[in-house]
Design an enzyme around this catalytic site. Structure first.
Site, PDB file in Angstrom:
ATOM      1  N   PHE A 163     -16.252 -34.000  -2.618  1.00 14.07           N
ATOM      2  CA  PHE A 163     -16.090 -32.718  -3.307  1.00 14.07           C
ATOM      3  C   PHE A 163     -14.661 -32.612  -3.810  1.00 14.07           C
TER       4      PHE A 163
ATOM      5  N   PRO B 192      -3.170 -32.241  -7.197  1.00 18.37           N
ATOM      6  CA  PRO B 192      -1.791 -32.400  -6.731  1.00 18.37           C
ATOM      7  C   PRO B 192      -0.988 -31.090  -6.827  1.00 18.37           C
TER       8      PRO B 192
ATOM      9  N   SER C 150      -3.982 -24.247  -2.533  1.00 17.91           N
ATOM     10  CA  SER C 150      -4.470 -22.903  -2.181  1.00 17.91           C
ATOM     11  C   SER C 150      -4.910 -22.127  -3.415  1.00 17.91           C
TER      12      SER C 150
ATOM     13  N   LEU D 162     -17.463 -23.232  -0.304  1.00 14.57           N
ATOM     14  CA  LEU D 162     -16.503 -23.168   0.807  1.00 14.57           C
ATOM     15  C   LEU D 162     -16.994 -22.220   1.891  1.00 14.57           C
TER      16      LEU D 162
ATOM     17  N   ARG E 155     -16.810 -23.621   5.543  1.00 16.27           N
ATOM     18  CA  ARG E 155     -15.932 -22.941   6.515  1.00 16.27           C
ATOM     19  C   ARG E 155     -16.746 -22.443   7.704  1.00 16.27           C
TER      20      ARG E 155
ATOM     21  N   ILE F  91      -2.002 -30.317  30.868  1.00 16.77           N
ATOM     22  CA  ILE F  91      -2.669 -30.485  32.165  1.00 16.77           C
ATOM     23  C   ILE F  91      -2.800 -31.972  32.506  1.00 16.77           C
ATOM     24  N   LEU F  92      -2.982 -32.793  31.495  1.00 21.48           N
ATOM     25  CA  LEU F  92      -3.124 -34.228  31.753  1.00 21.48           C
ATOM     26  C   LEU F  92      -1.787 -34.960  31.879  1.00 21.48           C
TER      27      LEU F  92
ATOM     28  N   GLU G 226     -10.022 -26.436   3.742  1.00 24.95           N
ATOM     29  CA  GLU G 226     -10.971 -25.318   3.584  1.00 24.95           C
ATOM     30  C   GLU G 226     -10.249 -23.981   3.643  1.00 24.95           C
TER      31      GLU G 226
HETATM   32  P1  TGC Z   1     -10.432 -14.621  -6.859  1.00 27.44           P
HETATM   33  O1  TGC Z   1      -9.903 -13.872  -8.039  1.00 27.44           O
HETATM   34  O2  TGC Z   1     -10.425 -13.959  -5.528  1.00 27.44           O
HETATM   35  O3  TGC Z   1     -11.930 -15.103  -7.131  1.00 27.44           O
HETATM   36  C1  TGC Z   1     -12.272 -15.793  -8.311  1.00 27.44           C
HETATM   37  C2  TGC Z   1     -13.741 -15.585  -8.572  1.00 27.44           C
HETATM   38  O4  TGC Z   1     -14.515 -16.096  -7.484  1.00 27.44           O
HETATM   39  C3  TGC Z   1     -15.313 -15.043  -6.899  1.00 27.44           C
HETATM   40  N1  TGC Z   1     -15.343 -15.310  -5.448  1.00 27.44           N
HETATM   41  C4  TGC Z   1     -16.397 -15.811  -4.817  1.00 27.44           C
HETATM   42  N2  TGC Z   1     -17.621 -16.129  -5.235  1.00 27.44           N
HETATM   43  C5  TGC Z   1     -18.481 -16.652  -4.331  1.00 27.44           C
HETATM   44  N3  TGC Z   1     -18.160 -16.858  -3.054  1.00 27.44           N
HETATM   45  C6  TGC Z   1     -16.928 -16.554  -2.598  1.00 27.44           C
HETATM   46  N4  TGC Z   1     -16.599 -16.785  -1.333  1.00 27.44           N
HETATM   47  C7  TGC Z   1     -15.980 -16.010  -3.482  1.00 27.44           C
HETATM   48  N5  TGC Z   1     -14.689 -15.609  -3.387  1.00 27.44           N
HETATM   49  C8  TGC Z   1     -14.312 -15.179  -4.602  1.00 27.44           C
HETATM   50  C9  TGC Z   1     -14.591 -13.775  -7.273  1.00 27.44           C
HETATM   51  O5  TGC Z   1     -15.456 -12.670  -7.239  1.00 27.44           O
HETATM   52  C10 TGC Z   1     -14.123 -14.106  -8.670  1.00 27.44           C
HETATM   53  O6  TGC Z   1     -15.248 -14.025  -9.533  1.00 27.44           O
HETATM   54  P2  TGC Z   1     -15.075 -13.664 -11.079  1.00 27.44           P
HETATM   55  O7  TGC Z   1     -16.478 -13.648 -11.598  1.00 27.44           O
HETATM   56  O8  TGC Z   1     -14.401 -12.309 -11.080  1.00 27.44           O
HETATM   57  O9  TGC Z   1     -14.225 -14.736 -11.698  1.00 27.44           O
HETATM   58  O10 TGC Z   1      -9.666 -16.026  -6.786  1.00 27.44           O
HETATM   59  P3  TGC Z   1      -8.130 -16.325  -6.558  1.00 27.44           P
HETATM   60  O11 TGC Z   1      -7.712 -17.261  -7.658  1.00 27.44           O
HETATM   61  O12 TGC Z   1      -7.331 -15.063  -6.365  1.00 27.44           O
HETATM   62  O13 TGC Z   1      -8.141 -17.163  -5.199  1.00 27.44           O
HETATM   63  C11 TGC Z   1      -8.522 -16.559  -4.006  1.00 27.44           C
HETATM   64  C12 TGC Z   1      -8.341 -17.528  -2.818  1.00 27.44           C
HETATM   65  C13 TGC Z   1      -6.884 -17.827  -2.609  1.00 27.44           C
HETATM   66  C14 TGC Z   1      -8.880 -16.820  -1.602  1.00 27.44           C
HETATM   67  C15 TGC Z   1      -9.157 -18.812  -3.022  1.00 27.44           C
HETATM   68  O14 TGC Z   1      -8.887 -19.443  -4.175  1.00 27.44           O
HETATM   69  C16 TGC Z   1      -9.100 -19.736  -1.839  1.00 27.44           C
HETATM   70  O15 TGC Z   1      -9.948 -19.640  -0.990  1.00 27.44           O
HETATM   71  N6  TGC Z   1      -8.090 -20.709  -1.750  1.00 27.44           N
HETATM   72  C17 TGC Z   1      -8.132 -21.735  -0.728  1.00 27.44           C
HETATM   73  C18 TGC Z   1      -8.562 -23.049  -1.366  1.00 27.44           C
HETATM   74  C19 TGC Z   1      -9.456 -23.839  -0.474  1.00 27.44           C
HETATM   75  O16 TGC Z   1     -10.008 -23.367   0.524  1.00 27.44           O
HETATM   76  N7  TGC Z   1      -9.671 -25.083  -0.822  1.00 27.44           N
HETATM   77  C20 TGC Z   1     -10.563 -25.920  -0.110  1.00 27.44           C
HETATM   78  C21 TGC Z   1     -10.787 -27.221  -0.829  1.00 27.44           C
HETATM   79  S1  TGC Z   1     -12.199 -28.101  -0.219  1.00 27.44           S
HETATM   80  C22 TGC Z   1     -11.703 -28.711   1.247  1.00 27.44           C
HETATM   81  O17 TGC Z   1     -10.668 -28.450   1.771  1.00 27.44           O
HETATM   82  C23 TGC Z   1     -12.674 -29.601   1.904  1.00 27.44           C
HETATM   83  S2  TGC Z   1     -12.177 -30.231   3.424  1.00 27.44           S
HETATM   84  C24 TGC Z   1     -13.710 -30.654   3.985  1.00 27.44           C
HETATM   85  C25 TGC Z   1     -13.758 -31.465   5.185  1.00 27.44           C
HETATM   86  O18 TGC Z   1     -13.263 -32.613   5.188  1.00 27.44           O
HETATM   87  O19 TGC Z   1     -14.407 -30.990   6.138  1.00 27.44           O
HETATM   88  P1  FAD Z   2      -0.400 -25.394  -0.599  1.00 33.00           P
HETATM   89  O1  FAD Z   2      -1.404 -24.603  -1.337  1.00 33.00           O
HETATM   90  O2  FAD Z   2       0.720 -26.001  -1.343  1.00 33.00           O
HETATM   91  O3  FAD Z   2       0.200 -24.471   0.569  1.00 33.00           O
HETATM   92  C1  FAD Z   2       1.430 -24.773   1.244  1.00 33.00           C
HETATM   93  C2  FAD Z   2       1.743 -23.592   2.163  1.00 33.00           C
HETATM   94  O4  FAD Z   2       1.937 -22.415   1.365  1.00 33.00           O
HETATM   95  C3  FAD Z   2       0.609 -23.276   3.141  1.00 33.00           C
HETATM   96  O5  FAD Z   2       1.155 -22.923   4.381  1.00 33.00           O
HETATM   97  C4  FAD Z   2      -0.074 -22.085   2.521  1.00 33.00           C
HETATM   98  O6  FAD Z   2      -0.725 -21.253   3.478  1.00 33.00           O
HETATM   99  C5  FAD Z   2       1.087 -21.371   1.849  1.00 33.00           C
HETATM  100  N1  FAD Z   2       0.669 -20.523   0.738  1.00 33.00           N
HETATM  101  C6  FAD Z   2       0.063 -20.896  -0.414  1.00 33.00           C
HETATM  102  N2  FAD Z   2      -0.213 -19.832  -1.177  1.00 33.00           N
HETATM  103  C7  FAD Z   2       0.214 -18.748  -0.483  1.00 33.00           C
HETATM  104  C8  FAD Z   2       0.185 -17.339  -0.727  1.00 33.00           C
HETATM  105  N3  FAD Z   2      -0.357 -16.813  -1.828  1.00 33.00           N
HETATM  106  N4  FAD Z   2       0.727 -16.526   0.214  1.00 33.00           N
HETATM  107  C9  FAD Z   2       1.253 -17.031   1.358  1.00 33.00           C
HETATM  108  N5  FAD Z   2       1.303 -18.337   1.644  1.00 33.00           N
HETATM  109  C10 FAD Z   2       0.780 -19.184   0.734  1.00 33.00           C
HETATM  110  N6  FAD Z   2      -9.728 -30.632  -0.804  1.00 33.00           N
HETATM  111  C11 FAD Z   2     -10.855 -30.848  -1.528  1.00 33.00           C
HETATM  112  O7  FAD Z   2     -11.012 -30.320  -2.618  1.00 33.00           O
HETATM  113  N7  FAD Z   2     -11.847 -31.660  -1.057  1.00 33.00           N
HETATM  114  C12 FAD Z   2     -11.748 -32.284   0.152  1.00 33.00           C
HETATM  115  O8  FAD Z   2     -12.676 -33.002   0.558  1.00 33.00           O
HETATM  116  C13 FAD Z   2     -10.560 -32.100   0.922  1.00 33.00           C
HETATM  117  N8  FAD Z   2     -10.415 -32.768   2.090  1.00 33.00           N
HETATM  118  C14 FAD Z   2      -9.207 -32.708   2.741  1.00 33.00           C
HETATM  119  C15 FAD Z   2      -8.975 -33.526   3.846  1.00 33.00           C
HETATM  120  C16 FAD Z   2      -7.747 -33.491   4.499  1.00 33.00           C
HETATM  121  C17 FAD Z   2      -7.491 -34.417   5.643  1.00 33.00           C
HETATM  122  C18 FAD Z   2      -6.743 -32.577   4.083  1.00 33.00           C
HETATM  123  C19 FAD Z   2      -5.432 -32.481   4.823  1.00 33.00           C
HETATM  124  C20 FAD Z   2      -6.966 -31.758   3.005  1.00 33.00           C
HETATM  125  C21 FAD Z   2      -8.185 -31.826   2.300  1.00 33.00           C
HETATM  126  N9  FAD Z   2      -8.416 -31.060   1.141  1.00 33.00           N
HETATM  127  C22 FAD Z   2      -9.559 -31.242   0.407  1.00 33.00           C
HETATM  128  C23 FAD Z   2      -7.337 -30.246   0.581  1.00 33.00           C
HETATM  129  C24 FAD Z   2      -7.132 -28.901   1.272  1.00 33.00           C
HETATM  130  O9  FAD Z   2      -8.163 -28.019   0.989  1.00 33.00           O
HETATM  131  C25 FAD Z   2      -5.788 -28.360   0.833  1.00 33.00           C
HETATM  132  O10 FAD Z   2      -4.792 -29.178   1.433  1.00 33.00           O
HETATM  133  C26 FAD Z   2      -5.576 -26.905   1.225  1.00 33.00           C
HETATM  134  O11 FAD Z   2      -6.434 -26.059   0.499  1.00 33.00           O
HETATM  135  C27 FAD Z   2      -4.119 -26.443   1.040  1.00 33.00           C
HETATM  136  O12 FAD Z   2      -3.597 -26.854  -0.186  1.00 33.00           O
HETATM  137  P2  FAD Z   2      -2.155 -27.591  -0.241  1.00 33.00           P
HETATM  138  O13 FAD Z   2      -2.184 -28.692   0.755  1.00 33.00           O
HETATM  139  O14 FAD Z   2      -1.896 -27.939  -1.642  1.00 33.00           O
HETATM  140  O15 FAD Z   2      -1.126 -26.526   0.295  1.00 33.00           O
END
Ligand code: TGC
Ligand code: FAD
Length: 392
Positions: free
Chosen positions: A136, A141, A145, A247, A251, A345-346, A371
């Site tokens: 996914f 780069p 977030s 997500l 999550r 503990i270990l 996530e």
């Molecule tokens: P924001 O303006 O809040 O939302 C944009 C649009 O999305 C809609 N929306 C949702 N829709 C469905 N489900 C949800 N949970 C939704 N949350 C928001 C929202 O209504 C809006 O819609 P529209 O029609 O108005 O455009 O977006 P924002 O740009 O302010 O960002 C909000 C924020 C920071 C919370 C979000 O972008 C976020 O969650 N950032 C964290 C990024 C993240 O979690 N990345 C994960 C990458 S994948 C990964 O890490 C896989 S690891 C897997 C593994 O190895 O297990």
């Molecule tokens: P940044 O967004 O640069 O954040 C750096 C710091 O700034 C963090 O502490 C954050 O909390 C803080 N910060 C950022 N914005 C704000 C704000 N608005 N207010 C306050 N603090 C803020 N992604 C995928 O798409 N697919 C995958 O399969 C996937 N797998 C992964 C596997 C591993 C092992 C790792 C480590 C990451 C993976 N990721 C994946 C990426 C992961 O989702 C991102 O690393 C994560 O979302 C954070 O992004 P970043 O590392 O760029 O940190």
């Protein structure tokens, strides 16, 4: 790795809230982890290799698409079953749970939810059986977030799209057969694209030197004028809400998974504390060690109930994004704290690969980032309860 003597803690008899089917599914996953993961996981982590031979086993216990309907090869289970499988997998190792999370929630879910019937039939059964492994691509780069700022893009060339850009930190990427990739079209709207290994211009370099999630392969996705057939675009949802919807599911699974890692560390520390003699007594007899153990089981129990309740709400399609965030954030922090206490503990033994604790601790340092970071989840709760957006 020593013999796996794991006994799952259930201090408040949570099993009584589970159905017979839940328990059967959970126990099958538990047994599989004991038999097929515990003996090999330490070496896989030391070598930083994903143990590919476990893929058929993961498919067999229903870890690939637990809640995807049977007609597409999924297990057709509810969300609590999905959570319990993730709990058991992460009890073994977060990297193994990661592979299953990505396959289920981040690859099968978007194809099922946002894809058309041809795409479902083409990909889902192969993903469910493990014949295909998916990844996914959301993070870039310069956009972690803040995925809405992504620059990966598709250009309409009439009979196909051209995909350009790069994703990084992508779980499973180095060996994935397909990638669900999020890219902006010329109007700036985010679309889901299915990219297949072998397409010209598509490469997946591996990321090395990780101290965390070493048994999970992580890499980049690089797109250099990749020709994407039009039928590979997910037609039924676009915008940032599409990947964010995936997500929510992933999550939720991580919230359960983190409990598994915590349960394993607690169980290991409890057993060790009864066997380790210092000053003529088992260290379990000292108040300071009891404080650690008592607080661990209290926190695990609180997380078990919070997460079970979230599963009930999810089954009723009432779980909100903010509730899922709170649960993921709480449980991962809880698990990380427990790994650190258990390691103490270990004593010195806690830093060795003879026990799982240090490995869990290192793994969870990634789980607390991916996530959505710990702080991002706090801000999601903050926005939900105050109505004030503190992201921007
Ligand atoms: P924001 O303006 O809040 O939302 C944009 C649009 O999305 C809609 N929306 C949702 N829709 C469905 N489900 C949800 N949970 C939704 N949350 C928001 C929202 O209504 C809006 O819609 P529209 O029609 O108005 O455009 O977006 P924002 O740009 O302010 O960002 C909000 C924020 C920071 C919370 C979000 O972008 C976020 O969650 N950032 C964290 C990024 C993240 O979690 N990345 C994960 C990458 S994948 C990964 O890490 C896989 S690891 C897997 C593994 O190895 O297990
Ligand atoms: P940044 O967004 O640069 O954040 C750096 C710091 O700034 C963090 O502490 C954050 O909390 C803080 N910060 C950022 N914005 C704000 C704000 N608005 N207010 C306050 N603090 C803020 N992604 C995928 O798409 N697919 C995958 O399969 C996937 N797998 C992964 C596997 C591993 C092992 C790792 C480590 C990451 C993976 N990721 C994946 C990426 C992961 O989702 C991102 O690393 C994560 O979302 C954070 O992004 P970043 O590392 O760029 O940190």
């Amino acid at each position: 790795m020593k013999q796996d003597l794991y006994q799952a803690p259930d201090y408040f008899k949570m099993d009584e809230l589970l159905t017979e089917e839940h328990k059967l599914i959970r126990d099958a996953a538990r047994e599989w982890v004991k038999r097929d993961i515990s003996p090999i996981i330490e070496e896989a982590c030391q070598k930083a290799e994903f143990p590919k031979h476990i893929i058929p086993g993961l498919a067999e216990i229903g870890a690939f698409g637990p809640y995807i309907p049977v007609k597409y090869g999924g297990a057709g289970l509810d969300n609590i079953s999905y959570g319990l499988i993730m709990q058991e997998l992460e009890r073994g190792d977060s990297g193994i749970r990661s592979t299953a999370s990505v396959q289920s929630s981040l690859v099968m879910y978007p194809i099922f939810k946002y894809g058309n019937e041809e795409q479902r039939v083409k990909y889902l059964p192969k993903l469910a059986s493990g014949e295909y492994i998916g990844c996914f691509g959301l993070t870039e780069p310069n956009h972690g977030s803040d995925p809405g700022g992504m620059t990966t893009n598709i250009k309409d060339m009439d009979d196909h799209f051209l995909l350009n850009g790069a994703k990084m930190w992508i779980s499973n990427s180095p060996f994935a057969d397909i990638a669900v990739v999020w890219a902006k079209n010329e109007e700036g709207r985010i679309k889901g694209v299915i990219v297949e290994r072998g397409m010209n211009g598509f490469t997946t370099p591996e990321t090395h030197n990780k101290w965390s999630l070493r048994a999970s392969a992580t890499g980049e996705l690089v797109f250099d004028n990749v020709k994407i057939p039009k039928e590979n675009i997910l037609p039924n949802k676009d915008g940032l809400g599409a990947p964010l919807g995936c997500l929510d599911s992933a999550r939720y699974g991580i919230a359960w998974g983190a409990i598994g890692a915590a349960m394993d560390c607690y169980d290991t520390a409890l057993r060790y504390s009864k066997e380790r003699i210092q000053f003529g007594k088992p260290i379990a007899a000292f108040q300071l060690q009891q404080k650690k153990l008592a607080e661990m089981i209290t926190e695990i129990t609180k997380a078990q109930f919070l997460t079970w309740r979230l599963g009930v709400l999810k089954n009723e399609e009432r779980a909100t994004t903010a509730q899922i965030s709170m649960c993921k954030r709480n449980n991962v922090e809880m698990a990380l704290k427990i790994t650190r206490e258990a390691r103490q503990i270990l004593g010195a033994m806690g830093i060795t690969g003879d026990y799982s604790i240090m490995r869990h601790m290192m793994n969870l340092e990634s789980v607390i980032i991916y996530e959505g970071t710990h702080d991002i989840h706090l801000l999601i709760t903050g926005l939900d309860i105050t109505g004030e957006n503190a992201f921007k």
